[in-house]
Design an enzyme around this catalytic site. Structure first.
Site, PDB file in Angstrom:
ATOM      1  N   GLU A 208     -11.260  -0.693  18.035  1.00 27.56           N
ATOM      2  CA  GLU A 208     -12.267  -0.537  17.389  1.00 27.56           C
ATOM      3  C   GLU A 208     -13.207  -1.732  17.006  1.00 27.56           C
ATOM      4  O   GLU A 208     -14.430  -1.464  16.471  1.00 27.56           O
ATOM      5  CB  GLU A 208     -11.775   0.097  15.918  1.00 27.56           C
ATOM      6  CG  GLU A 208     -11.207  -0.936  15.069  1.00 27.56           C
ATOM      7  CD  GLU A 208     -10.478  -0.736  13.638  1.00 27.56           C
ATOM      8  OE1 GLU A 208     -10.146   0.563  13.504  1.00 27.56           O
ATOM      9  OE2 GLU A 208     -10.748  -1.440  12.922  1.00 27.56           O
TER      10      GLU A 208
ATOM     11  N   HIS B 275     -12.959   2.344   9.372  1.00 20.44           N
ATOM     12  CA  HIS B 275     -12.287   1.192   8.913  1.00 20.44           C
ATOM     13  C   HIS B 275     -13.032   0.694   7.396  1.00 20.44           C
ATOM     14  O   HIS B 275     -13.226  -0.505   7.220  1.00 20.44           O
ATOM     15  CB  HIS B 275     -11.994   0.021   9.579  1.00 20.44           C
ATOM     16  CG  HIS B 275     -10.997  -0.757   9.515  1.00 20.44           C
ATOM     17  ND1 HIS B 275     -10.208  -1.648  10.504  1.00 20.44           N
ATOM     18  CD2 HIS B 275     -10.374  -1.232   8.258  1.00 20.44           C
ATOM     19  CE1 HIS B 275      -9.133  -2.033  10.053  1.00 20.44           C
ATOM     20  NE2 HIS B 275      -9.273  -1.922   8.551  1.00 20.44           N
TER      21      HIS B 275
ATOM     22  N   THR C 151      -4.443   4.970   7.710  1.00 24.59           N
ATOM     23  CA  THR C 151      -5.495   3.784   7.520  1.00 24.59           C
ATOM     24  C   THR C 151      -4.714   2.519   7.637  1.00 24.59           C
ATOM     25  O   THR C 151      -5.272   1.566   6.750  1.00 24.59           O
ATOM     26  CB  THR C 151      -5.546   4.338   5.689  1.00 24.59           C
ATOM     27  OG1 THR C 151      -4.231   3.982   5.205  1.00 24.59           O
ATOM     28  CG2 THR C 151      -6.220   5.658   5.581  1.00 24.59           C
TER      29      THR C 151
ATOM     30  N   ILE D  14       0.836  -1.376  -0.052  1.00 21.91           N
ATOM     31  CA  ILE D  14       0.108  -0.029   0.018  1.00 21.91           C
ATOM     32  C   ILE D  14       0.899   1.285   0.184  1.00 21.91           C
ATOM     33  O   ILE D  14       0.441   2.092  -0.954  1.00 21.91           O
ATOM     34  CB  ILE D  14      -0.958  -0.108   1.319  1.00 21.91           C
ATOM     35  CG1 ILE D  14      -1.932  -1.179   1.162  1.00 21.91           C
ATOM     36  CG2 ILE D  14      -1.737   1.218   1.275  1.00 21.91           C
ATOM     37  CD1 ILE D  14      -2.879  -1.544   2.368  1.00 21.91           C
TER      38      ILE D  14
ATOM     39  N   ASP E  56      -8.841   6.224   9.524  1.00 16.84           N
ATOM     40  CA  ASP E  56      -9.890   5.314   9.156  1.00 16.84           C
ATOM     41  C   ASP E  56      -9.666   4.239  10.135  1.00 16.84           C
ATOM     42  O   ASP E  56     -10.760   3.201  10.050  1.00 16.84           O
ATOM     43  CB  ASP E  56      -9.271   4.786   7.914  1.00 16.84           C
ATOM     44  CG  ASP E  56     -10.472   3.848   7.223  1.00 16.84           C
ATOM     45  OD1 ASP E  56     -11.628   4.191   7.311  1.00 16.84           O
ATOM     46  OD2 ASP E  56      -9.787   2.749   6.876  1.00 16.84           O
TER      47      ASP E  56
ATOM     48  N   ALA F  33     -11.241   1.830   4.359  1.00 20.13           N
ATOM     49  CA  ALA F  33     -10.581   2.386   3.258  1.00 20.13           C
ATOM     50  C   ALA F  33     -10.207   1.005   2.042  1.00 20.13           C
ATOM     51  O   ALA F  33     -10.006   1.390   0.875  1.00 20.13           O
ATOM     52  CB  ALA F  33      -9.067   2.655   3.660  1.00 20.13           C
TER      53      ALA F  33
ATOM     54  N   ARG G 195      -3.597   0.498  10.941  1.00 18.85           N
ATOM     55  CA  ARG G 195      -4.019  -0.174  12.371  1.00 18.85           C
ATOM     56  C   ARG G 195      -3.808   0.895  13.370  1.00 18.85           C
ATOM     57  O   ARG G 195      -3.010   1.837  13.678  1.00 18.85           O
ATOM     58  CB  ARG G 195      -3.093  -1.431  12.701  1.00 18.85           C
ATOM     59  CG  ARG G 195      -3.287  -2.550  11.767  1.00 18.85           C
ATOM     60  CD  ARG G 195      -4.599  -3.292  12.047  1.00 18.85           C
ATOM     61  NE  ARG G 195      -5.258  -4.215  11.375  1.00 18.85           N
ATOM     62  CZ  ARG G 195      -5.852  -4.529  10.173  1.00 18.85           C
ATOM     63  NH1 ARG G 195      -5.867  -3.360   9.693  1.00 18.85           N
ATOM     64  NH2 ARG G 195      -6.039  -5.505   9.651  1.00 18.85           N
TER      65      ARG G 195
HETATM   66  P1  NAD Z   1       2.776  -4.830   3.613  1.00 18.26           P
HETATM   67  O1  NAD Z   1       3.273  -5.926   4.387  1.00 18.26           O
HETATM   68  O2  NAD Z   1       2.937  -5.047   2.167  1.00 18.26           O
HETATM   69  O3  NAD Z   1       3.893  -3.663   3.878  1.00 18.26           O
HETATM   70  C1  NAD Z   1       4.327  -3.406   5.280  1.00 18.26           C
HETATM   71  C2  NAD Z   1       5.427  -2.521   5.324  1.00 18.26           C
HETATM   72  O4  NAD Z   1       5.849  -2.082   6.510  1.00 18.26           O
HETATM   73  C3  NAD Z   1       6.703  -3.491   4.478  1.00 18.26           C
HETATM   74  O5  NAD Z   1       7.295  -2.723   3.700  1.00 18.26           O
HETATM   75  C4  NAD Z   1       7.294  -3.477   5.838  1.00 18.26           C
HETATM   76  O6  NAD Z   1       8.821  -3.665   5.422  1.00 18.26           O
HETATM   77  C5  NAD Z   1       7.220  -2.294   6.611  1.00 18.26           C
HETATM   78  N1  NAD Z   1       7.489  -2.669   7.964  1.00 18.26           N
HETATM   79  C6  NAD Z   1       7.385  -3.586   8.894  1.00 18.26           C
HETATM   80  N2  NAD Z   1       7.795  -3.287  10.059  1.00 18.26           N
HETATM   81  C7  NAD Z   1       8.335  -2.008  10.130  1.00 18.26           C
HETATM   82  C8  NAD Z   1       8.787  -1.261  11.007  1.00 18.26           C
HETATM   83  N3  NAD Z   1       9.073  -1.666  12.282  1.00 18.26           N
HETATM   84  N4  NAD Z   1       9.024  -0.103  10.776  1.00 18.26           N
HETATM   85  C9  NAD Z   1       8.822   0.618   9.470  1.00 18.26           C
HETATM   86  N5  NAD Z   1       8.238  -0.376   8.436  1.00 18.26           N
HETATM   87  C10 NAD Z   1       8.000  -1.652   8.882  1.00 18.26           C
HETATM   88  O7  NAD Z   1       1.648  -4.296   4.182  1.00 18.26           O
HETATM   89  P2  NAD Z   1       0.483  -3.551   3.209  1.00 18.26           P
HETATM   90  O8  NAD Z   1      -0.542  -4.376   2.502  1.00 18.26           O
HETATM   91  O9  NAD Z   1       1.035  -2.329   2.696  1.00 18.26           O
HETATM   92  O10 NAD Z   1      -0.617  -2.961   4.654  1.00 18.26           O
HETATM   93  C11 NAD Z   1      -0.285  -1.718   5.504  1.00 18.26           C
HETATM   94  C12 NAD Z   1      -0.972  -1.582   6.569  1.00 18.26           C
HETATM   95  O11 NAD Z   1      -2.316  -1.462   6.085  1.00 18.26           O
HETATM   96  C13 NAD Z   1      -1.295  -2.767   7.615  1.00 18.26           C
HETATM   97  O12 NAD Z   1      -1.319  -2.393   8.847  1.00 18.26           O
HETATM   98  C14 NAD Z   1      -2.472  -3.335   7.246  1.00 18.26           C
HETATM   99  O13 NAD Z   1      -3.186  -4.080   8.125  1.00 18.26           O
HETATM  100  C15 NAD Z   1      -3.518  -1.973   6.965  1.00 18.26           C
HETATM  101  N6  NAD Z   1      -4.656  -2.121   6.127  1.00 18.26           N
HETATM  102  C16 NAD Z   1      -5.682  -1.280   6.272  1.00 18.26           C
HETATM  103  C17 NAD Z   1      -6.920  -1.342   5.590  1.00 18.26           C
HETATM  104  C18 NAD Z   1      -7.971  -0.534   5.769  1.00 18.26           C
HETATM  105  O14 NAD Z   1      -9.001  -0.971   5.244  1.00 18.26           O
HETATM  106  N7  NAD Z   1      -7.926   0.488   6.526  1.00 18.26           N
HETATM  107  C19 NAD Z   1      -6.799  -2.197   4.571  1.00 18.26           C
HETATM  108  C20 NAD Z   1      -5.578  -2.983   4.152  1.00 18.26           C
HETATM  109  C21 NAD Z   1      -4.518  -3.263   5.082  1.00 18.26           C
END
Ligand code: NAD
Length: 321
Positions: A255, A287, A225, A153, A250, A289, A227
């Site tokens: 929640e 939530h 957006t 994302i 979001d 997004a 957690r």
């Molecule tokens: P992803 O696993 O593809 O990317 C996560 C990134 O975070 C990776 O590049 C990783 O290296 C980095 N990371 C991990 N630990 C870290 C740290 N300690 N410091 C810095 N960077 C760190 O995940 P994604 O698919 O891009 O999702 C990202 C977030 O979005 C997740 O928390 C997911 O739960 C959330 N999300 C929310 C919604 C919503 O509807 N609001 C929907 C989907 C995902």
């Protein structure tokens, strides 16, 4: 192979039947959440597909008793599942991925709505106040955006921001090409907007707290957006009450018993949420997004694919444990 889908919304039903036919699996649909009361619906199944409802030790023991060894969560995050206990009872867990554009585009929308004071403008329009007082906005191309987490994302967010000609800086423990990474403190100090895209884990829990807020610029906009628990909510409230700053959220801590429910004409049992709702410098959404046609189909299909892979001991791109 039989899969029970919990918390299945009406808008997912067609997709589930389509996938059941495509992959020749039996499905049972349960509109209710996976919890101790409804766990009985999974008797006789091989696997369950759930969403963000908590899976604790008591439930895992019962799943084990029913002979169910596979849990797929139709979400990217899996922090709601007690993985350690699953491992103890030999229960395999998978998540899904889906179009990152749903959350990435929503994030950009939250940035633009915050920058242009859209909450105020819409509230004022309803009250027939069409004056310009206090609603002058900013343009993305004049700002530095700090992206924390450049995975699926976060990477798309940085790409989309290039189109707006914004100055993008980023922080991640893994680096990708063509992204300008800086240390976390520098990101806090230089960013006009900070947007969170990391998973929630022991290292990222309360990543934004009093110490980080202290370093941020005046008028900073914080977008979450990812957690809720990436931000210490009490510290955020204190920061927003005492500084020129804005937050668009979001997601929020604790929640799970609030979002996706209808509280019309009822009090919301979440003090921090009630405080934030009443603040003019806060934009909240429940939530959602992820919620696009494309993403919802991906979630259902990838949940089915991951269960088939787990049950057949095949390589599984969605494997968590
Ligand atoms: P992803 O696993 O593809 O990317 C996560 C990134 O975070 C990776 O590049 C990783 O290296 C980095 N990371 C991990 N630990 C870290 C740290 N300690 N410091 C810095 N960077 C760190 O995940 P994604 O698919 O891009 O999702 C990202 C977030 O979005 C997740 O928390 C997911 O739960 C959330 N999300 C929310 C919604 C919503 O509807 N609001 C929907 C989907 C995902």
């Amino acid at each position: 192979m039989k899969i029970v889908f919990f918390s299945l919304r009406n808008d997912e039903v067609d997709f589930v039947y389509k996938c059941a036919q495509k992959y020749s699996v039996d499905i049972e649909i349960c509109p209710y959440a996976f919890n101790m009361r409804n766990i009985k619906y999974c008797k006789g199944a091989d696997a369950i597909s759930i969403v963000t409802t908590p899976v604790n030790e008591e439930m895992i023991q019962l799943l084990h008793k029913y002979g169910i060894h596979y849990i797929s969560t139709r979400t990217i995050g899996y922090d709601h599942i007690d993985l350690e206990t699953c491992q103890k009872y030999n229960i395999h867990v998978s998540n899904v991925t889906y179009s990152p554009y749903s959350v990435a585009e929503y994030t950009i929308m939250m940035m633009l709505m915050s920058l242009r004071n859209m909450k105020s403008i819409m509230n004022r329009y309803d009250k027939q106040n069409f004056s310009l007082q206090g609603i002058r906005g900013k343009e993305l191309k004049d700002l530095t955006i700090g992206v924390i987490g450049t995975g699926n994302i976060g990477r798309v967010v940085t790409d989309l921001l290039q189109g707006f000609k914004a100055n993008v800086i980023a922080y991640d423990i893994h680096h990708k090409d063509n992204i300008h990474y800086v240390p976390l403190d520098e990101l806090f100090q230089k960013s006009d907007i900070i947007t969170l895209h990391t998973p929630l884990n022991d290292h990222t829990y309360h990543l934004l707290n009093n110490n980080s807020f202290k370093q941020m610029k005046d008028n900073v906009i914080i977008i979450n957006t990812a957690r809720g628990a990436l931000i210490n909510t009490k510290d955020l409230i204190n920061f927003l009450q005492n500084h020129q700053a804005y937050a668009a959220l979001d997601v929020i801590e604790d929640e799970s018993s609030i979002y996706y429910r209808d509280f019309t004409d009822k009090a919301i049992p979440h003090d921090d949420l009630n405080t934030l709702r009443n603040m003019p410098n806060v934009l909240l959404t429940p939530h959602i997004a992820f919620y696009s046609d494309h993403s919802v189909y991906d979630m259902v299909e990838n949940s089915v694919i991951s269960i088939i892979n787990m049950v057949n001991h095949q390589e599984n791109p969605f494997k968590v444990i």
